[in-house]
Design a protein around this motif. Structure first.
Motif, PDB file in Angstrom:
ATOM      1  N   VAL A  25     -12.569 -13.529   6.826  1.00  0.00           N
ATOM      2  CA  VAL A  25     -11.565 -12.471   6.922  1.00  0.00           C
ATOM      3  C   VAL A  25     -11.041 -12.348   8.346  1.00  0.00           C
ATOM      4  O   VAL A  25      -9.842 -12.409   8.594  1.00  0.00           O
ATOM      5  CB  VAL A  25     -12.139 -11.130   6.447  1.00  0.00           C
ATOM      6  CG1 VAL A  25     -11.122 -10.011   6.647  1.00  0.00           C
ATOM      7  CG2 VAL A  25     -12.553 -11.222   4.977  1.00  0.00           C
ATOM      8  N   SER A  26     -11.956 -12.171   9.286  1.00  0.00           N
ATOM      9  CA  SER A  26     -11.539 -11.940  10.668  1.00  0.00           C
ATOM     10  C   SER A  26     -11.245 -13.217  11.438  1.00  0.00           C
ATOM     11  O   SER A  26     -10.611 -13.185  12.487  1.00  0.00           O
ATOM     12  CB  SER A  26     -12.627 -11.156  11.403  1.00  0.00           C
ATOM     13  OG  SER A  26     -13.783 -11.950  11.573  1.00  0.00           O
ATOM     14  N   LEU A  27     -11.753 -14.352  10.926  1.00  0.00           N
ATOM     15  CA  LEU A  27     -11.639 -15.658  11.601  1.00  0.00           C
ATOM     16  C   LEU A  27     -12.355 -15.679  12.940  1.00  0.00           C
ATOM     17  O   LEU A  27     -12.103 -16.559  13.761  1.00  0.00           O
ATOM     18  CB  LEU A  27     -10.178 -16.069  11.764  1.00  0.00           C
ATOM     19  CG  LEU A  27      -9.392 -16.233  10.461  1.00  0.00           C
ATOM     20  CD1 LEU A  27      -7.967 -16.709  10.768  1.00  0.00           C
ATOM     21  CD2 LEU A  27     -10.081 -17.194   9.510  1.00  0.00           C
ATOM     22  N   SER A  28     -13.250 -14.732  13.161  1.00  0.00           N
ATOM     23  CA  SER A  28     -14.048 -14.745  14.389  1.00  0.00           C
ATOM     24  C   SER A  28     -15.269 -15.639  14.182  1.00  0.00           C
ATOM     25  O   SER A  28     -15.724 -15.852  13.057  1.00  0.00           O
ATOM     26  CB  SER A  28     -14.482 -13.330  14.740  1.00  0.00           C
ATOM     27  OG  SER A  28     -15.302 -12.797  13.718  1.00  0.00           O
ATOM     28  N   ASN A  29     -15.790 -16.161  15.290  1.00  0.00           N
ATOM     29  CA  ASN A  29     -16.958 -17.041  15.252  1.00  0.00           C
ATOM     30  C   ASN A  29     -18.227 -16.297  15.636  1.00  0.00           C
ATOM     31  O   ASN A  29     -18.228 -15.469  16.535  1.00  0.00           O
ATOM     32  CB  ASN A  29     -16.766 -18.219  16.203  1.00  0.00           C
ATOM     33  CG  ASN A  29     -15.760 -19.219  15.690  1.00  0.00           C
ATOM     34  OD1 ASN A  29     -15.472 -19.274  14.503  1.00  0.00           O
ATOM     35  ND2 ASN A  29     -15.211 -20.013  16.592  1.00  0.00           N
ATOM     36  N   THR A  30     -19.293 -16.642  14.962  1.00  0.00           N
ATOM     37  CA  THR A  30     -20.638 -16.221  15.348  1.00  0.00           C
ATOM     38  C   THR A  30     -21.412 -17.469  15.721  1.00  0.00           C
ATOM     39  O   THR A  30     -21.302 -18.501  15.050  1.00  0.00           O
ATOM     40  CB  THR A  30     -21.336 -15.491  14.190  1.00  0.00           C
ATOM     41  OG1 THR A  30     -20.600 -14.323  13.847  1.00  0.00           O
ATOM     42  CG2 THR A  30     -22.746 -15.094  14.578  1.00  0.00           C
ATOM     43  N   TRP A  31     -22.203 -17.354  16.791  1.00  0.00           N
ATOM     44  CA  TRP A  31     -22.894 -18.516  17.347  1.00  0.00           C
ATOM     45  C   TRP A  31     -24.401 -18.392  17.192  1.00  0.00           C
ATOM     46  O   TRP A  31     -24.949 -17.295  17.290  1.00  0.00           O
ATOM     47  CB  TRP A  31     -22.557 -18.654  18.829  1.00  0.00           C
ATOM     48  CG  TRP A  31     -21.113 -18.918  19.070  1.00  0.00           C
ATOM     49  CD1 TRP A  31     -20.124 -18.007  19.210  1.00  0.00           C
ATOM     50  CD2 TRP A  31     -20.493 -20.199  19.177  1.00  0.00           C
ATOM     51  NE1 TRP A  31     -18.912 -18.630  19.395  1.00  0.00           N
ATOM     52  CE2 TRP A  31     -19.113 -19.981  19.390  1.00  0.00           C
ATOM     53  CE3 TRP A  31     -20.972 -21.511  19.120  1.00  0.00           C
ATOM     54  CZ2 TRP A  31     -18.207 -21.028  19.549  1.00  0.00           C
ATOM     55  CZ3 TRP A  31     -20.065 -22.561  19.281  1.00  0.00           C
ATOM     56  CH2 TRP A  31     -18.707 -22.313  19.487  1.00  0.00           C
ATOM     57  N   GLY A  32     -25.045 -19.545  17.009  1.00  0.00           N
ATOM     58  CA  GLY A  32     -26.489 -19.595  17.072  1.00  0.00           C
ATOM     59  C   GLY A  32     -26.946 -19.582  18.516  1.00  0.00           C
ATOM     60  O   GLY A  32     -26.147 -19.619  19.448  1.00  0.00           O
ATOM     61  N   GLN A  33     -28.268 -19.556  18.701  1.00  0.00           N
ATOM     62  CA  GLN A  33     -28.823 -19.438  20.051  1.00  0.00           C
ATOM     63  C   GLN A  33     -28.899 -20.787  20.759  1.00  0.00           C
ATOM     64  O   GLN A  33     -29.124 -20.842  21.958  1.00  0.00           O
ATOM     65  CB  GLN A  33     -30.218 -18.799  19.992  1.00  0.00           C
ATOM     66  CG  GLN A  33     -31.345 -19.735  19.529  1.00  0.00           C
ATOM     67  CD  GLN A  33     -31.379 -19.949  18.033  1.00  0.00           C
ATOM     68  OE1 GLN A  33     -30.537 -19.445  17.297  1.00  0.00           O
ATOM     69  NE2 GLN A  33     -32.371 -20.684  17.568  1.00  0.00           N
ATOM     70  N   GLY A  34     -28.715 -21.855  20.022  1.00  0.00           N
ATOM     71  CA  GLY A  34     -28.773 -23.198  20.601  1.00  0.00           C
ATOM     72  C   GLY A  34     -30.129 -23.838  20.382  1.00  0.00           C
ATOM     73  O   GLY A  34     -31.163 -23.164  20.405  1.00  0.00           O
ATOM     74  N   ILE A  35     -30.120 -25.145  20.196  1.00  0.00           N
ATOM     75  CA  ILE A  35     -31.353 -25.889  19.995  1.00  0.00           C
ATOM     76  C   ILE A  35     -31.242 -27.204  20.758  1.00  0.00           C
ATOM     77  O   ILE A  35     -30.197 -27.857  20.749  1.00  0.00           O
ATOM     78  CB  ILE A  35     -31.638 -26.113  18.491  1.00  0.00           C
ATOM     79  CG1 ILE A  35     -33.042 -26.640  18.277  1.00  0.00           C
ATOM     80  CG2 ILE A  35     -30.597 -27.010  17.847  1.00  0.00           C
ATOM     81  CD1 ILE A  35     -33.520 -26.505  16.850  1.00  0.00           C
ATOM     82  N   GLN A  36     -32.323 -27.566  21.429  1.00  0.00           N
ATOM     83  CA  GLN A  36     -32.288 -28.733  22.325  1.00  0.00           C
ATOM     84  C   GLN A  36     -32.499 -30.030  21.557  1.00  0.00           C
ATOM     85  O   GLN A  36     -33.408 -30.143  20.711  1.00  0.00           O
ATOM     86  CB  GLN A  36     -33.360 -28.605  23.404  1.00  0.00           C
ATOM     87  CG  GLN A  36     -33.395 -29.754  24.378  1.00  0.00           C
ATOM     88  CD  GLN A  36     -32.146 -29.819  25.263  1.00  0.00           C
ATOM     89  OE1 GLN A  36     -31.622 -28.785  25.695  1.00  0.00           O
ATOM     90  NE2 GLN A  36     -31.664 -31.025  25.532  1.00  0.00           N
ATOM     91  N   VAL A  37     -31.664 -30.994  21.852  1.00  0.00           N
ATOM     92  CA  VAL A  37     -31.825 -32.366  21.388  1.00  0.00           C
ATOM     93  C   VAL A  37     -31.890 -33.254  22.618  1.00  0.00           C
ATOM     94  O   VAL A  37     -30.977 -33.238  23.455  1.00  0.00           O
ATOM     95  CB  VAL A  37     -30.661 -32.805  20.474  1.00  0.00           C
ATOM     96  CG1 VAL A  37     -30.741 -34.301  20.190  1.00  0.00           C
ATOM     97  CG2 VAL A  37     -30.670 -32.002  19.186  1.00  0.00           C
ATOM     98  N   THR A  38     -32.972 -34.015  22.736  1.00  0.00           N
ATOM     99  CA  THR A  38     -33.156 -34.918  23.868  1.00  0.00           C
ATOM    100  C   THR A  38     -33.358 -36.329  23.350  1.00  0.00           C
ATOM    101  O   THR A  38     -34.248 -36.570  22.529  1.00  0.00           O
ATOM    102  CB  THR A  38     -34.354 -34.495  24.723  1.00  0.00           C
ATOM    103  OG1 THR A  38     -34.164 -33.155  25.182  1.00  0.00           O
ATOM    104  CG2 THR A  38     -34.513 -35.424  25.925  1.00  0.00           C
ATOM    105  N   VAL A  39     -32.516 -37.238  23.816  1.00  0.00           N
ATOM    106  CA  VAL A  39     -32.610 -38.638  23.418  1.00  0.00           C
ATOM    107  C   VAL A  39     -33.037 -39.432  24.641  1.00  0.00           C
ATOM    108  O   VAL A  39     -32.270 -39.589  25.596  1.00  0.00           O
ATOM    109  CB  VAL A  39     -31.272 -39.159  22.864  1.00  0.00           C
ATOM    110  CG1 VAL A  39     -31.441 -40.600  22.357  1.00  0.00           C
ATOM    111  CG2 VAL A  39     -30.747 -38.250  21.774  1.00  0.00           C
ATOM    112  N   SER A  40     -34.253 -39.928  24.602  1.00  0.00           N
ATOM    113  CA  SER A  40     -34.806 -40.594  25.778  1.00  0.00           C
ATOM    114  C   SER A  40     -35.950 -41.497  25.361  1.00  0.00           C
ATOM    115  O   SER A  40     -36.683 -41.215  24.421  1.00  0.00           O
ATOM    116  CB  SER A  40     -35.301 -39.561  26.780  1.00  0.00           C
ATOM    117  OG  SER A  40     -35.940 -40.195  27.875  1.00  0.00           O
ATOM    118  N   SER A  41     -36.093 -42.593  26.090  1.00  0.00           N
ATOM    119  CA  SER A  41     -37.212 -43.493  25.847  1.00  0.00           C
ATOM    120  C   SER A  41     -38.376 -43.157  26.765  1.00  0.00           C
ATOM    121  O   SER A  41     -39.429 -43.782  26.693  1.00  0.00           O
ATOM    122  CB  SER A  41     -36.782 -44.940  26.033  1.00  0.00           C
ATOM    123  OG  SER A  41     -36.218 -45.128  27.318  1.00  0.00           O
TER     124      SER A  41
END
Length: 117
Positions: A101-117
């Motif tokens: 209805v409002s077209l406003s966004n709600t955001w999550g708190q964020g989650i870390q993704v680390t790609v490393s050997s």
């Protein structure tokens, strides 16, 4: 008001896979679009993928062919399957939902993704 809870991040080797999930909860909300952004350290937030209620999806060029977004409208969840991960995919990943209805966004708190050997 809607709340978002992300899960599924972590550490993975280059070439590996991870699946992120985001669940929306709350009362009196109706979701239109759902998607993901990411933000690497020292960089601006970057849009990753978006999916509408009918299932049509769009992707950033940097992840096209490697990432797949999906949603379950009955459960108000959105997922991001990430394959062939690269070190440059390392970032905080944020899910978002767009209110119908409002077209406003709600955001999550964020989650870390680390790609490393």
């Amino acid at each position: 008001q809607v709340q978002l809870a992300e899960s599924g991040g972590g550490l993975v080797q280059p070439g590996g896979s991870l699946r992120l999930s985001c669940a929306a909860s709350g009362s009196r909300f109706s979701i239109n679009g759902m998607g993901w952004y990411r933000q690497a350290a020292g960089k601006q937030r970057e849009w990753v993928a978006h999916i509408i209620s009918g299932g049509s999806a769009n992707y950033a060029d940097s992840v096209k062919g490697r990432f797949t977004i999906s949603r379950d409208n009955a459960k108000n969840t959105v997922s991001l399957q990430m394959n062939s991960l690269k070190p440059e995919d390392t970032a905080l990943y944020y899910c978002y939902v767009t209110d119908e209805v409002s077209l406003s966004n709600t955001w999550g708190q964020g989650i870390q993704v680390t790609v490393s050997s």
